[in-house]
Scaffold this motif. Structure first.
Motif, PDB file in Angstrom:
ATOM      1  N   UNK A   1       0.843  -1.191   0.000  1.00 48.95           N
ATOM      2  CA  UNK A   1       0.000   0.000   0.000  1.00 48.95           C
ATOM      3  C   UNK A   1       0.881   1.245   0.000  1.00 48.95           C
ATOM      4  N   UNK A   2       0.431   2.336  -0.642  1.00 47.30           N
ATOM      5  CA  UNK A   2       1.228   3.564  -0.615  1.00 47.30           C
ATOM      6  C   UNK A   2       1.440   4.047   0.808  1.00 47.30           C
ATOM      7  N   UNK A   3       2.585   4.651   1.045  1.00 47.25           N
ATOM      8  CA  UNK A   3       2.879   5.182   2.371  1.00 47.25           C
ATOM      9  C   UNK A   3       1.973   6.368   2.671  1.00 47.25           C
ATOM     10  N   UNK A   4       1.666   6.546   3.933  1.00 48.37           N
ATOM     11  CA  UNK A   4       0.877   7.700   4.367  1.00 48.37           C
ATOM     12  C   UNK A   4       1.690   8.439   5.417  1.00 48.37           C
ATOM     13  N   UNK A   5       2.764   9.107   4.980  1.00 46.85           N
ATOM     14  CA  UNK A   5       3.599   9.828   5.910  1.00 46.85           C
ATOM     15  C   UNK A   5       4.519   8.891   6.666  1.00 46.85           C
ATOM     16  N   UNK A   6       5.344   9.468   7.510  1.00 46.46           N
ATOM     17  CA  UNK A   6       6.252   8.675   8.320  1.00 46.46           C
ATOM     18  C   UNK A   6       7.400   8.119   7.511  1.00 46.46           C
ATOM     19  N   UNK A   7       8.193   7.233   8.128  1.00 46.27           N
ATOM     20  CA  UNK A   7       9.355   6.674   7.457  1.00 46.27           C
ATOM     21  C   UNK A   7      10.565   7.563   7.654  1.00 46.27           C
ATOM     22  N   UNK A   8      11.747   7.030   7.360  1.00 44.89           N
ATOM     23  CA  UNK A   8      12.964   7.810   7.527  1.00 44.89           C
ATOM     24  C   UNK A   8      12.963   9.048   6.629  1.00 44.89           C
ATOM     25  N   UNK A   9      13.639  10.077   7.074  1.00 43.18           N
ATOM     26  CA  UNK A   9      13.818  11.289   6.278  1.00 43.18           C
ATOM     27  C   UNK A   9      14.514  10.915   4.970  1.00 43.18           C
ATOM     28  N   UNK A  10      13.925  11.218   3.815  1.00 47.23           N
ATOM     29  CA  UNK A  10      14.562  10.826   2.544  1.00 47.23           C
ATOM     30  C   UNK A  10      15.814  11.627   2.217  1.00 47.23           C
ATOM     31  N   UNK A  11      15.982  12.784   2.842  1.00 51.73           N
ATOM     32  CA  UNK A  11      17.068  13.678   2.457  1.00 51.73           C
ATOM     33  C   UNK A  11      18.463  13.072   2.664  1.00 51.73           C
ATOM     34  N   UNK A  12      18.759  12.453   3.833  1.00 48.68           N
ATOM     35  CA  UNK A  12      20.096  11.872   3.997  1.00 48.68           C
ATOM     36  C   UNK A  12      20.419  10.798   2.961  1.00 48.68           C
ATOM     37  N   UNK A  13      19.416  10.041   2.539  1.00 48.93           N
ATOM     38  CA  UNK A  13      19.652   9.038   1.496  1.00 48.93           C
ATOM     39  C   UNK A  13      20.059   9.730   0.196  1.00 48.93           C
ATOM     40  N   UNK A  14      19.358  10.799  -0.144  1.00 50.45           N
ATOM     41  CA  UNK A  14      19.698  11.533  -1.351  1.00 50.45           C
ATOM     42  C   UNK A  14      21.075  12.168  -1.273  1.00 50.45           C
ATOM     43  N   UNK A  15      21.417  12.710  -0.124  1.00 50.72           N
ATOM     44  CA  UNK A  15      22.736  13.323   0.040  1.00 50.72           C
ATOM     45  C   UNK A  15      23.843  12.282  -0.101  1.00 50.72           C
ATOM     46  N   UNK A  16      23.598  11.092   0.439  1.00 46.87           N
ATOM     47  CA  UNK A  16      24.578  10.004   0.304  1.00 46.87           C
ATOM     48  C   UNK A  16      24.756   9.606  -1.161  1.00 46.87           C
ATOM     49  N   UNK A  17      23.644   9.455  -1.877  1.00 48.02           N
ATOM     50  CA  UNK A  17      23.727   9.084  -3.288  1.00 48.02           C
ATOM     51  C   UNK A  17      24.457  10.150  -4.092  1.00 48.02           C
ATOM     52  N   UNK A  18      24.072  11.401  -3.916  1.00 50.00           N
ATOM     53  CA  UNK A  18      24.699  12.477  -4.685  1.00 50.00           C
ATOM     54  C   UNK A  18      26.184  12.592  -4.355  1.00 50.00           C
ATOM     55  N   UNK A  19      26.531  12.375  -3.097  1.00 49.91           N
ATOM     56  CA  UNK A  19      27.945  12.382  -2.731  1.00 49.91           C
ATOM     57  C   UNK A  19      28.732  11.299  -3.440  1.00 49.91           C
ATOM     58  N   UNK A  20      28.138  10.118  -3.545  1.00 54.37           N
ATOM     59  CA  UNK A  20      28.805   9.028  -4.266  1.00 54.37           C
ATOM     60  C   UNK A  20      28.989   9.367  -5.742  1.00 54.37           C
ATOM     61  N   UNK A  21      27.965   9.963  -6.358  1.00 58.26           N
ATOM     62  CA  UNK A  21      28.069  10.319  -7.775  1.00 58.26           C
ATOM     63  C   UNK A  21      29.117  11.408  -8.033  1.00 58.26           C
ATOM     64  N   UNK A  22      29.553  12.089  -6.980  1.00 63.85           N
ATOM     65  CA  UNK A  22      30.544  13.167  -7.137  1.00 63.85           C
ATOM     66  C   UNK A  22      31.952  12.739  -6.711  1.00 63.85           C
TER      67      UNK A  22
END
Length: 234
Positions: free
Chosen positions: A38-59
């Motif tokens: 089912x689609x999420x309804x809020x909650x869950x880990x902050x997505x931002x640190x995951x994105x920062x980790x990915x972008x850091x790896x790509x750089x």
């Protein structure tokens, strides 16, 4: 990670926002084990640190072609091919992870990228079926040879290979960046290895599997690959 280098990219903030929106869309909430995710309804880990980790790896500094610019290009081409995808969000997740682990002196980059996707996406709340499909798509970029009817595989592989259809200057810049990534390899060895890759690509019945990619990119890409191969063999 080299997050400072990543943050200097002109599209860093836009990419991070794009990632956060994508991850939130792709999360699931706990559901009946016998029922669908089912689609999420809020909650869950902050997505931002995951994105920062990915972008850091790509750089990371060892990259010359497999950079944030490549990520931007693949995401853009995947969007261009959205009409052909069975699940565009899953393709987008796979694009984010497809070269996230990249060491030019290692041969298992796709496998390590897929394994990282499995760990990170599970932790971030993405459902098991989608996690498995993302990992499968990432592994597919090793061969760029999706099975007949694999719509998401076709879209991701076409998006990844679209660089081959650049104009002469763009293709020359791509080839030069690939050579820089393998700067530790002697010229003779590089020429032999690169020529093998070009021959493998040219031997595929179709480089581009979507109708759009085949119509717009196939002929130009084959001409570029053939020209590079001739130069390597001269």
């Amino acid at each position: 990670m080299h997050s400072t280098d990543a943050a200097a990219h002109p599209r860093y903030d836009a990419l991070l926002a794009e990632w956060c929106d994508l991850l939130v869309r792709c999360r699931v909430r706990a559901a009946d084990p016998a029922g669908p995710d089912q689609p999420a309804e809020g909650g869950g880990p902050d997505p931002r640190p995951y994105g920062e980790e990915l972008l850091g790896r790509w750089a990371e500094p060892q990259r010359r072609y497999h950079t944030l610019d490549h990520l931007v290009a693949v995401l853009s081409r995947a969007t261009e091919l959205t009409a052909y995808a069975a699940d565009p969000d899953t393709v987008a997740l796979a694009a984010w992870f497809h070269d996230v682990v990249y060491r030019p002196d290692r041969s298992e980059n796709e496998e390590r990228s897929a394994a990282l996707a499995e760990r990170a996406l599970r932790e971030a709340g993405v459902g098991e079926a989608r996690v498995a499909e993302v990992a499968r798509l990432v592994r597919l970029t090793l061969t760029h040879d999706p099975a007949e009817g694999d719509r998401d595989g076709e879209v991701l592989c076409d998006a990844d290979l679209a660089v081959l259809a650049g104009d002469p200057a763009e293709y020359a810049a791509y080839a030069a960046a690939v050579r820089e990534e393998y700067g530790f390899v002697p010229d003779e060895d590089f020429r032999a290895g690169r020529a093998d890759i070009l021959r493998r690509l040219l031997a595929l019945p179709r480089l581009f599997r979507t109708p759009y990619g085949h119509d717009r990119w196939e002929d130009v890409a084959r001409r570029n690959l053939g020209t590079e191969l001739e130069l390597l063999e001269a």
